[in-house]
Design an enzyme around this catalytic site. Structure first.
Site, PDB file in Angstrom:
ATOM      1  CD  GLN A 143       1.663   0.338   3.191  1.00  0.00           C
ATOM      2  OE1 GLN A 143       2.352  -0.599   3.578  1.00  0.00           O
ATOM      3  NE2 GLN A 143       0.577   0.173   2.478  1.00  0.00           N
TER       4      GLN A 143
ATOM      5  CG  HIS B  73       6.768   2.837   4.664  1.00  0.00           C
ATOM      6  ND1 HIS B  73       6.327   1.777   3.899  1.00  0.00           N
ATOM      7  CD2 HIS B  73       6.528   2.480   5.955  1.00  0.00           C
ATOM      8  CE1 HIS B  73       5.840   0.827   4.692  1.00  0.00           C
ATOM      9  NE2 HIS B  73       5.943   1.228   5.937  1.00  0.00           N
TER      10      HIS B  73
HETATM   11  P1  OAD Z   1       3.133  -4.369  -2.694  1.00  0.00           P
HETATM   12  O1  OAD Z   1       3.975  -4.432  -3.905  1.00  0.00           O
HETATM   13  O2  OAD Z   1       3.426  -5.325  -1.589  1.00  0.00           O
HETATM   14  O3  OAD Z   1       1.611  -4.586  -3.104  1.00  0.00           O
HETATM   15  C1  OAD Z   1       1.051  -3.840  -4.151  1.00  0.00           C
HETATM   16  C2  OAD Z   1      -0.445  -4.071  -4.179  1.00  0.00           C
HETATM   17  O4  OAD Z   1      -0.969  -3.237  -5.212  1.00  0.00           O
HETATM   18  C3  OAD Z   1      -0.843  -5.518  -4.495  1.00  0.00           C
HETATM   19  O5  OAD Z   1      -1.930  -5.917  -3.640  1.00  0.00           O
HETATM   20  C4  OAD Z   1      -1.298  -5.430  -5.965  1.00  0.00           C
HETATM   21  O6  OAD Z   1      -2.315  -6.374  -6.287  1.00  0.00           O
HETATM   22  C5  OAD Z   1      -1.842  -4.011  -6.022  1.00  0.00           C
HETATM   23  N1  OAD Z   1      -1.850  -3.382  -7.347  1.00  0.00           N
HETATM   24  C6  OAD Z   1      -1.029  -3.593  -8.399  1.00  0.00           C
HETATM   25  N2  OAD Z   1      -1.357  -2.772  -9.419  1.00  0.00           N
HETATM   26  C7  OAD Z   1      -2.420  -2.041  -9.007  1.00  0.00           C
HETATM   27  C8  OAD Z   1      -3.210  -0.998  -9.596  1.00  0.00           C
HETATM   28  N3  OAD Z   1      -2.971  -0.552 -10.826  1.00  0.00           N
HETATM   29  N4  OAD Z   1      -4.213  -0.469  -8.852  1.00  0.00           N
HETATM   30  C9  OAD Z   1      -4.463  -0.913  -7.597  1.00  0.00           C
HETATM   31  N5  OAD Z   1      -3.746  -1.877  -6.998  1.00  0.00           N
HETATM   32  C10 OAD Z   1      -2.740  -2.417  -7.677  1.00  0.00           C
HETATM   33  O7  OAD Z   1       3.159  -2.854  -2.194  1.00  0.00           O
HETATM   34  P2  OAD Z   1       2.774  -2.285  -0.746  1.00  0.00           P
HETATM   35  O8  OAD Z   1       1.635  -3.023  -0.156  1.00  0.00           O
HETATM   36  O9  OAD Z   1       2.656  -0.816  -0.877  1.00  0.00           O
HETATM   37  O10 OAD Z   1       8.080  -0.769   2.433  1.00  0.00           O
HETATM   38  O11 OAD Z   1       4.098  -2.630   0.045  1.00  0.00           O
HETATM   39  C11 OAD Z   1       4.216  -2.234   1.363  1.00  0.00           C
HETATM   40  C12 OAD Z   1       5.634  -1.928   1.679  1.00  0.00           C
HETATM   41  O12 OAD Z   1       6.493  -3.012   1.263  1.00  0.00           O
HETATM   42  C13 OAD Z   1       6.238  -0.747   0.944  1.00  0.00           C
HETATM   43  O13 OAD Z   1       5.889   0.494   1.485  1.00  0.00           O
HETATM   44  C14 OAD Z   1       7.708  -1.008   1.062  1.00  0.00           C
HETATM   45  C15 OAD Z   1       7.702  -2.468   0.699  1.00  0.00           C
HETATM   46  O14 OAD Z   1       8.780  -3.213   1.155  1.00  0.00           O
HETATM   47  C16 OAD Z   1       9.359  -0.670   2.796  1.00  0.00           C
HETATM   48  O15 OAD Z   1      10.254  -0.746   1.970  1.00  0.00           O
HETATM   49  C17 OAD Z   1       9.570  -0.461   4.253  1.00  0.00           C
END
Ligand code: OAD
Length: 270
Positions: free
Chosen positions: A106, A124
């Site tokens: 993503q 994305h």
């Molecule tokens: P999020 O910010 O929603 O979630 C990030 C995830 O990464 C969480 O579950 C954290 O616990 C985890 N995390 C944080 N630090 C970490 C690390 N060092 N190692 C492993 N995991 C870690 O991000 P996404 O799930 O990618 O889309 O968000 C999905 C979408 O929401 C994005 O692509 C973007 C956003 O709005 C659009 O803008 C369309």
């Protein structure tokens, strides 16, 4: 099960997998210095989704609060322009030496490709591609192009006439040029996913025997459906994340710490 048992079980699933999908979210790039969206200090805690996560919100912000929009664009662009792949991206790329691997991300930061992953489906889009409204690529950027835009936006944040200077700073990536309107190839809320990347990701999820989700909060559809699609097809789902525990087995920790350990446990080559 304790952490070590979880790691050994996940390693066994990975080692015996016929086709592995690695599905990544912002967490995989956190240790490259790019903030996530929903963690404390993430993009959406500083910049409200309704103002900055849609093209309409961005257009309104440009008119009503251009300096704040400059802050947002700088906050997004500057870490991406500086980031290098971390140990997690590199471990994912090395998995390809052991079998069929498809990366579905993503993220828009190009770090999987920079680490050497071959098949990467970007759900994305990518900040490194500039497209027409119809999605035709008019230009591919290099990292120094993004760095230059970030530096130029940095100057707008404190200067006078912020809207005019913001538009001028952004013109390599956003605006009207000789070939019409152009913008970064990124999916915002309300946009459709790139059709080809989505259908290939769905096919891979339905085909795989093991899906490893890394650093995904699982909150944004349709991408968040992929682990369920994989599971419905009989795959094992491994989750690597310090907080989010869904999946058949949860390896609690950061991507750059856990992925090399998982690869070492599966293949002896962390
Ligand atoms: P999020 O910010 O929603 O979630 C990030 C995830 O990464 C969480 O579950 C954290 O616990 C985890 N995390 C944080 N630090 C970490 C690390 N060092 N190692 C492993 N995991 C870690 O991000 P996404 O799930 O990618 O889309 O968000 C999905 C979408 O929401 C994005 O692509 C973007 C956003 O709005 C659009 O803008 C369309």
């Amino acid at each position: 099960m304790n952490t070590n048992e979880n790691l050994l079980l996940a390693a066994e699933w990975l080692r015996t997998s016929r086709h592995t999908v690695v599905f990544t979210g912002a967490g995989v790039s956190a240790e490259s210095g790019i903030p996530t969206f929903r963690d404390a200090g993430g993009f959406w805690s500083d910049f409200p989704i309704e103002q900055f996560a849609t093209w309409q919100g961005i257009a309104e912000s440009a008119v009503k609060r251009p300096r704040r929009l400059a802050d947002f664009v700088y906050a997004v662009l500057e870490p991406i322009a500086k980031a290098e792949p971390n140990a997690a991206h590199r471990a994912i790329a090395r998995l390809e030496q052991h079998g069929l691997v498809t990366v579905v991300t993503q993220n828009v930061d190009n770090l999987h490709q920079a680490a050497g992953s071959g098949a990467v489906h970007e759900l994305h889009g990518s900040f490194y591609e500039i497209v027409t409204p119809g999605g035709r690529i008019v230009r591919r950027l290099a990292r120094h192009d993004l760095q230059r835009v970030a530096e130029s936006i940095q100057r707008v944040r404190s200067g006078v006439a912020p809207l005019a200077r913001l538009l001028w700073s952004l013109r390599p990536i956003l605006g009207v040029g000789p070939r019409g309107f152009h913008r970064p190839n990124v999916v915002l809320f309300g946009d459709a996913l790139p059709e080809r990347a989505w259908s290939q990701a769905l096919d891979a999820a339905r085909d795989c025997s093991c899906l490893i989700q890394v650093g995904c909060s699982g909150t944004v559809l349709p991408a968040a459906m992929l682990p369920q699609e994989a599971k419905a097809g009989g795959a094992r789902v491994i989750t690597i994340d310090p907080h989010s525990s869904h999946g058949d087995v949860w390896l609690s920790g950061t991507a750059a710490d856990i992925l090399p350990q998982l690869a070492a446990a599966a293949y002896g080559d962390g």
